[in-house]
Design an enzyme around this catalytic site. Structure first.
Site, PDB file in Angstrom:
ATOM      1  N   CYS A   1       0.715  -1.526   0.197  1.00 45.61           N
ATOM      2  CA  CYS A   1      -0.038   0.452  -0.200  1.00 45.61           C
ATOM      3  C   CYS A   1       1.028   1.028   0.361  1.00 45.61           C
ATOM      4  O   CYS A   1       1.628   1.915   0.928  1.00 45.61           O
ATOM      5  CB  CYS A   1      -0.992  -0.068   0.915  1.00 45.61           C
TER       6      CYS A   1
ATOM      7  N   CYS B   1      -0.854   4.029   2.413  1.00 43.54           N
ATOM      8  CA  CYS B   1       0.122   4.181   3.413  1.00 43.54           C
ATOM      9  C   CYS B   1       1.166   4.214   4.132  1.00 43.54           C
ATOM     10  O   CYS B   1       1.573   4.734   4.813  1.00 43.54           O
ATOM     11  CB  CYS B   1      -0.492   2.651   3.713  1.00 43.54           C
ATOM     12  N   ASP B   2       1.595   3.519   3.048  1.00 38.84           N
ATOM     13  CA  ASP B   2       2.699   4.136   3.519  1.00 38.84           C
ATOM     14  C   ASP B   2       4.534   4.616   2.794  1.00 38.84           C
ATOM     15  O   ASP B   2       5.288   4.767   2.947  1.00 38.84           O
ATOM     16  CB  ASP B   2       4.053   2.385   3.295  1.00 38.84           C
TER      17      ASP B   2
END
Ligand code: NAP
Length: 311
Positions: A136, A139-140
Site C-alpha cells: 500500500c 499508507c507507506d
C-alpha cells in the site's frame, strides 16, 4: 439482536461493490446485513486519487469516496457487522454465515469480498512484510522520503502507485517481467516521463536480502539471464490479486480456474440465492465504477429473486 434476525440479504465484504449493493437493497427496504472483515472501503479506500470515477472531475480520494458510500448505505438502514467470515452453509433456502463468535441467517447472499494482493512466492518474503515489503503506497509512501523504492508489476496499480511514490522517494524503480506495461496508456505516459522513475524491463526478482529489514534485491533479466544487485529501501508489490473466495467451499459456487466467481450478466451464480459482484467475480475489467455497477445489479437481482420466492 442481529444474529437472531433472518435477513433478506447478507452482503459479505464492504468495498465499492458491497457498499453499492447495500445502498440498493436497503433503499429497496430489504433487511440487509453487511459483514466486513476490517473496515469499509476495500482496496479502493487505499487509493490516494481516483480520477476516473464519474462525477469527480478533480479526482477523489479513495477513502473519502468509499466513506461516503458507507454513510449512504447506513442512511438507508443497512446493518454493519465486523468479523472475518469463516464459512457459509445452506439449509434449504436459508444461508448461514459464520464469523468467529456469531452467525447470521439470510435468504440470499451477495459475495463482494474482492481480492488479496498476490505474493512473489520468494523465501523470506513473509519476514520482510512490514519491514521493507508493502502492498500500500498510499499508507507507506511517506516513510520513503528521499529514499529508494521499487514497485513490482506493470498493471494500473503498480504504475499509478509508482507515480504517487515519486512525491516522496528520490528514486522509484518499476520492475516488470515483460517489455510492455499492462497499465492504461494515460497512466504509462505519466510514469515514463517522470524523471524519478526507471523501468527495469524484462526483469524479475530472484531473491530478497537484508537482516531484519529488506535492503537489496537480486534481479534477473529474463531474456539474457543476467543477474544484478539492486539496493532499495523497500518494495511495493502490485502483481495483481487472488480472489477471496475460499470460505465459500461449503455451498458449491462455481469458480473459474483462478478462483474467481462465475456469474451471469445479472450477477447470479450457479447457486440460487447467491450473487457475486466486484473484483471477486470472473470478469475482464475491474474498476471502482464497474464494482459499484455490479453491486447495483446484484441488489436488483436479489429483489427479483425474493419476489419470485414469495409468489
Ligand atoms: P493486474 O492488472 O493484474 O496487473 C498485475 C501486474 O503484475 C501485471 O503487469 C503482471 O504482469 C504482473 N505480475 C503478475 N504476477 C506476477 C509475478 N508473479 N511476478 C511479477 N509480475 C507479476 O493488477 P492490478 O494492476 O492490481 O489491477 C487490477 C485491476 O484493477 C485491473 O483491471 C486494473 O485495470 C484495475 N485498476 C485500475 C486503476 C485505474 O484505472 N486507475 C488503478 C488500479 C487498478 P503481466 O503484465 O506480464 O501479466
Amino acid at each position: 439482536m442481529p444474529d437472531k434476525v433472518i435477513f433478506d440479504t447478507a452482503i459479505i465484504g464492504a468495498g465499492p461493490a458491497g457498499l453499492s449493493a447495500a445502498i440498493y437493497t436497503s433503499r429497496a427496504l430489504l433487511k440487509t446485513v453487511v459483514i466486513e472483515k476490517v473496515g469499509s472501503g476495500g482496496q479502493a479506500a487505499l487509493t490516494d486519487e481516483i480520477e476516473n470515477y464519474p462525477g469527480f472531475p478533480e479526482g477523489v480520494n479513495g477513502y473519502e469516496l468509499t466513506r461516503k458510500m458507507d454513510e449512504q448505505a447506513k442512511k438507508f438502514g443497512a446493518w454493519f457487522e465486523y468479523g472475518e467470515v469463516n464459512s457459509v452453509s445452506q439449509d434449504g433456502e436459508l444461508f448461514t454465515i459464520d464469523i468467529s463468535d456469531k452467525s447470521y441467517k439470510a435468504r440470499t447472499i451477495i459475495i463482494t469480498t474482492g481480492v488479496s494482493p498476490k505474493r512473489l512466492g520468494l523465501p523470506d518474503e513473509e519476514k520482510f512484510i512490514g519491514n521493507g515489503i508493502s502492498f500500500c503506497a498510499t499508507c507507506d509512501a511517506a516513510f520513503y522520503r528521499n529514499k529508494v523504492a521499487a514497485v513490482i508489476g506493470g498493471g494500473d496499480s503498480a504504475i499509478v502507485e509508482a507515480v504517487f511514490l515519486t512525491k516522496f522517494a528520490s528514486k522509484v524503480y518499476v520492475i516488470h517481467r515483460r517489455d510492455q506495461l499492462r497499465a492504461s496508456k494515460i497512466v504509462q505516459e505519466r510514469a515514463l516521463k517522470n524523471e524519478k522513475i526507471e523501468v527495469l524491463w524484462d526483469t524479475v526478482i530472484d531473491s530478497l536480502h537484508g537482516d531484519k529489514k529488506l535492503d537489496a534485491l537480486t534481479v534477473r533479466n529474463v531474456k539474457s539471464g543476467a543477474l544484478s544487485e539492486l539496493a532499495v529501501d523497500g518494495i511495493f508489490l502490485y502483481i495483481g490479486g487472488d480472489p477471496n473466495t475460499k470460505y465459500l467451499s461449503g455451498i458449491g459456487v462455481s469458480l473459474d480456474d483462478k478462483g474467481f466467481i462465475v456469474t451471469d450478466g445479472d450477477m447470479k451464480t450457479n447457486v440460487p440465492g447467491v450473487f457475486a459482484a466486484g473484483d471477486c467475480r470472473s470478469k475482464p475489467f475491474r474498476q471502482v465504477v464497474t464494482a459499484a455497477g455490479d453491486g447495483a445489479l446484484a441488489a436488483w437481482s436479489v429483489e427479483k429473486y425474493l419476489e419470485e420466492q414469495e409468489k
